[in-house]
Enzyme design. Structure first.
Site, PDB file in Angstrom:
ATOM      1  N   ARG A  45       0.807  -1.221   0.000  1.00  0.00           N
ATOM      2  CA  ARG A  45       0.000   0.000   0.000  1.00  0.00           C
ATOM      3  C   ARG A  45       0.840   1.271   0.000  1.00  0.00           C
ATOM      4  O   ARG A  45       0.339   2.355  -0.275  1.00  0.00           O
ATOM      5  CB  ARG A  45      -0.937  -0.004   1.207  1.00  0.00           C
ATOM      6  CG  ARG A  45      -2.011  -1.077   1.130  1.00  0.00           C
ATOM      7  CD  ARG A  45      -2.896  -1.070   2.358  1.00  0.00           C
ATOM      8  NE  ARG A  45      -2.143  -1.401   3.565  1.00  0.00           N
ATOM      9  CZ  ARG A  45      -2.649  -1.392   4.789  1.00  0.00           C
ATOM     10  NH1 ARG A  45      -3.917  -1.029   4.962  1.00  0.00           N
ATOM     11  NH2 ARG A  45      -1.915  -1.720   5.825  1.00  0.00           N
ATOM     12  N   HIS A 174       3.145 -24.431   5.673  1.00  0.00           N
ATOM     13  CA  HIS A 174       4.606 -24.567   5.606  1.00  0.00           C
ATOM     14  C   HIS A 174       5.117 -25.819   6.300  1.00  0.00           C
ATOM     15  O   HIS A 174       6.231 -26.277   6.024  1.00  0.00           O
ATOM     16  CB  HIS A 174       5.291 -23.311   6.166  1.00  0.00           C
ATOM     17  CG  HIS A 174       5.240 -23.167   7.651  1.00  0.00           C
ATOM     18  ND1 HIS A 174       4.231 -22.513   8.299  1.00  0.00           N
ATOM     19  CD2 HIS A 174       6.088 -23.597   8.613  1.00  0.00           C
ATOM     20  CE1 HIS A 174       4.455 -22.530   9.602  1.00  0.00           C
ATOM     21  NE2 HIS A 174       5.566 -23.186   9.819  1.00  0.00           N
ATOM     22  N   LYS A 178       8.486 -29.153   5.262  1.00  0.00           N
ATOM     23  CA  LYS A 178       9.623 -29.598   6.070  1.00  0.00           C
ATOM     24  C   LYS A 178      10.147 -30.937   5.554  1.00  0.00           C
ATOM     25  O   LYS A 178       9.386 -31.842   5.226  1.00  0.00           O
ATOM     26  CB  LYS A 178       9.225 -29.697   7.541  1.00  0.00           C
ATOM     27  CG  LYS A 178       8.945 -28.335   8.181  1.00  0.00           C
ATOM     28  CD  LYS A 178       8.604 -28.471   9.642  1.00  0.00           C
ATOM     29  CE  LYS A 178       8.398 -27.094  10.270  1.00  0.00           C
ATOM     30  NZ  LYS A 178       9.637 -26.299  10.302  1.00  0.00           N
ATOM     31  N   HIS A 236      -1.826 -27.127  10.700  1.00  0.00           N
ATOM     32  CA  HIS A 236      -0.545 -27.812  10.890  1.00  0.00           C
ATOM     33  C   HIS A 236      -0.703 -29.221  11.458  1.00  0.00           C
ATOM     34  O   HIS A 236      -0.228 -30.201  10.885  1.00  0.00           O
ATOM     35  CB  HIS A 236       0.354 -26.999  11.816  1.00  0.00           C
ATOM     36  CG  HIS A 236       0.721 -25.654  11.297  1.00  0.00           C
ATOM     37  ND1 HIS A 236       0.834 -25.365   9.958  1.00  0.00           N
ATOM     38  CD2 HIS A 236       1.031 -24.505  11.942  1.00  0.00           C
ATOM     39  CE1 HIS A 236       1.184 -24.096   9.802  1.00  0.00           C
ATOM     40  NE2 HIS A 236       1.300 -23.560  10.989  1.00  0.00           N
ATOM     41  N   LYS A 336       1.521 -21.626  23.185  1.00  0.00           N
ATOM     42  CA  LYS A 336       2.456 -20.509  23.235  1.00  0.00           C
ATOM     43  C   LYS A 336       3.080 -20.420  24.630  1.00  0.00           C
ATOM     44  O   LYS A 336       2.520 -20.891  25.617  1.00  0.00           O
ATOM     45  CB  LYS A 336       1.725 -19.194  22.936  1.00  0.00           C
ATOM     46  CG  LYS A 336       0.987 -19.159  21.610  1.00  0.00           C
ATOM     47  CD  LYS A 336       1.932 -19.064  20.453  1.00  0.00           C
ATOM     48  CE  LYS A 336       1.174 -18.845  19.148  1.00  0.00           C
ATOM     49  NZ  LYS A 336       2.090 -18.807  17.991  1.00  0.00           N
TER      50      LYS A 336
END
Length: 484
Positions: A45, A174, A178, A236, A336
């Site tokens: 942008r 992603h 791996k 995942h 986390k």
């Protein structure tokens, strides 16, 4: 001659592009693997010219690439591939300027990488089509998350499908890039040693863990409405589970592999209000210490003070209702602010029916441990005789490494390098099909509905630990413990 492709990154000045995409593309160029890539066109942008963007890209590459991988000569070549065009999602004239730039080159196709908010995917695709920038050889890469639930996922897929066919749509995860996840195919289907024992006759349980040290600061607009189940399990962990549990495919073609993954996802037993208490644990990190540094609790972060119903940790006990895996629990956990960063798959084998050895440590079993990060490796945990002059044989655990450490260092690459290379060549094997993503969301939505119906509480855990005590109890009730 290979078909030349222009790669256009929407969100080309954003965090994902800076940290992952551009470094991966630089590495492909450095290793001579980008011969099909004509130009890299970043959009954003901000008002800037190509030279200004190239300087920003150089600064970010110096920041995120390993020091040993930087080369000024390589950069001087790579920078010529970089271009910048200002594009705001709703401005048709910006897309026409982009289309004009693409027409100036010699490429025969375009690969559009959408690293923006998923809510913009449909509009971006429609604007590209209206500007005449979508042709027979155009493809699109969609970053996660694809929606917030099944309904929003279906809406995004429908909007994209109006412009790009399923064969031209690459939904990225992603984790599938791996090396060790891909090596599962070789391990399972290339070795007669393991294939006969990959079933409920020999396997006692499977664990899949994705643990992160980092918190969620800086992701307020996204994470407060998402939580660990939607953010990590839906994509995942379920993708890894489907590869671990799939049947042998008819071939290594993308369609055959994804057909078998779909069968696994469809076989997942629903977690409903009737069993959600026994099958799931929700957690949220409180203040604590990670790597010797004091950290705030989740609700103490400025962006999350009103996110009382958002979990930062989840543990699940999943069941696959088919002949191969009936009776084998699949334990999944992710969170986390845990004690360390690592991801792994643990295949735990059944113990012998009785032991011949005195003082046999019952908690020790044969395990195949597949490490996904931070290091990628595969090891087999066996029991050997404990050395020494003893009157009776005693056992001790021994870890056998099944991967070549030197080769792993020399041939290591980032997952995005693998996935970008495959997308440039049109190989969908390591990307998710529409029905995979929607079936995963359907299973996740059932869990969320069960949590809401039962008012499932969120258990606190101190930052720097491996989650709430209830996660330990979830697996301990079956006489097992997490592999750590």
């Amino acid at each position: 001659m290979s078909q030349l492709v222009d790669l256009v990154i929407f969100g080309g000045t954003g965090d994902l592009s800076s940290r992952k995409l551009l470094p991966a593309l630089f590495q492909l160029h450095r290793h001579g693997l980008a011969e099909r890539l004509q130009r890299i066109v970043a959009t954003g942008r901000s008002e800037m010219d190509t030279d200004a963007f190239r300087q920003i890209a150089r600064d970010n590459l110096l920041r995120y690439l390993p020091d040993d991988d930087w080369d000024e000569t390589i950069w001087s070549e790579f920078r010529e591939r970089l271009h910048y065009v200002r594009v705001e999602a709703a401005h048709a004239e910006h897309y026409r300027a982009l289309a004009s730039l693409l027409q100036e080159g010699h490429s025969q196709g375009q690969l559009y990488y959408l690293a923006t908010l998923p809510a913009l995917y449909g509009e971006i695709c429609q604007q590209l089509q209206a500007a005449g920038a979508v042709g027979e050889h155009s493809r699109v890469v969609l970053e996660k998350p694809l929606g917030h639930d099944l309904a929003s996922c279906q809406q995004i897929n429908h909007q994209v499908d109006q412009v790009f066919s399923e064969e031209a749509t690459f939904r990225i995860d992603h984790y599938l890039g791996k090396e060790t996840v891909q090596n599962l195919l070789a391990l399972r289907f290339g070795n007669q040693l393991f294939q006969p024992m990959w079933n409920n006759t020999f396997v006692s349980s499977v664990q899949i863990t994705v643990a992160e040290e980092i918190g969620v600061a800086g992701r307020g607009s996204y994470y407060a409405e998402t939580g660990a189940l939607r953010d990590m399990v839906q994509n995942h962990l379920l993708q890894v589970l489907s590869i671990v549990a799939m049947e042998p495919p008819a071939s290594l073609q993308a369609s055959d592999i994804r057909d078998e993954k779909m069968k696994v996802l469809r076989s997942l037993e629903p977690i409903t209000a009737a069993n959600v208490k026994e099958r799931t644990v929700r957690g949220r990190y409180a203040e604590g210490a990670v790597d010797g540094h004091a950290v705030k609790g989740f609700l103490e972060e400025d962006e999350f003070q009103h996110a009382e119903d958002t979990e930062t940790f989840v543990a699940l006990k999943a069941s696959i209702n088919n002949w191969r895996w009936a009776g084998v629990p699949f334990y999944l956990r992710t969170g986390k602010r845990l004690s360390r960063r690592y991801s792994e798959i643990v295949i735990e084998y059944r113990r012998p029916p009785f032991s011949l050895f005195a003082n046999d440590p019952q908690e020790l079993t044969n395990k195949l441990v597949i490490h996904l990060q931070p290091e990628e490796s595969i090891s087999l945990h066996t029991l050997n005789k404990k050395p020494g002059l003893r009157s009776k044989l005693k056992l001790q655990p021994v870890e056998l490494h099944l991967t070549d450490d030197q080769q792993r260092v020399e041939d290591s690459y980032d997952a995005y390098e693998r996935l970008l290379l495959d997308a440039l060549h049109g190989d969908q094997t390591l990307f998710m099909r529409r029905d995979e993503v929607e079936t995963a969301w359907r299973w996740i939505d059932t869990i969320i509905a069960a949590w809401e119906e039962n008012s499932t509480p969120i258990k606190n855990y101190n930052a720097g630990t491996m989650g709430p005590n209830a996660a330990t109890a979830l697996i301990a009730v079956d006489g097992r413990q997490w592999h750590e």
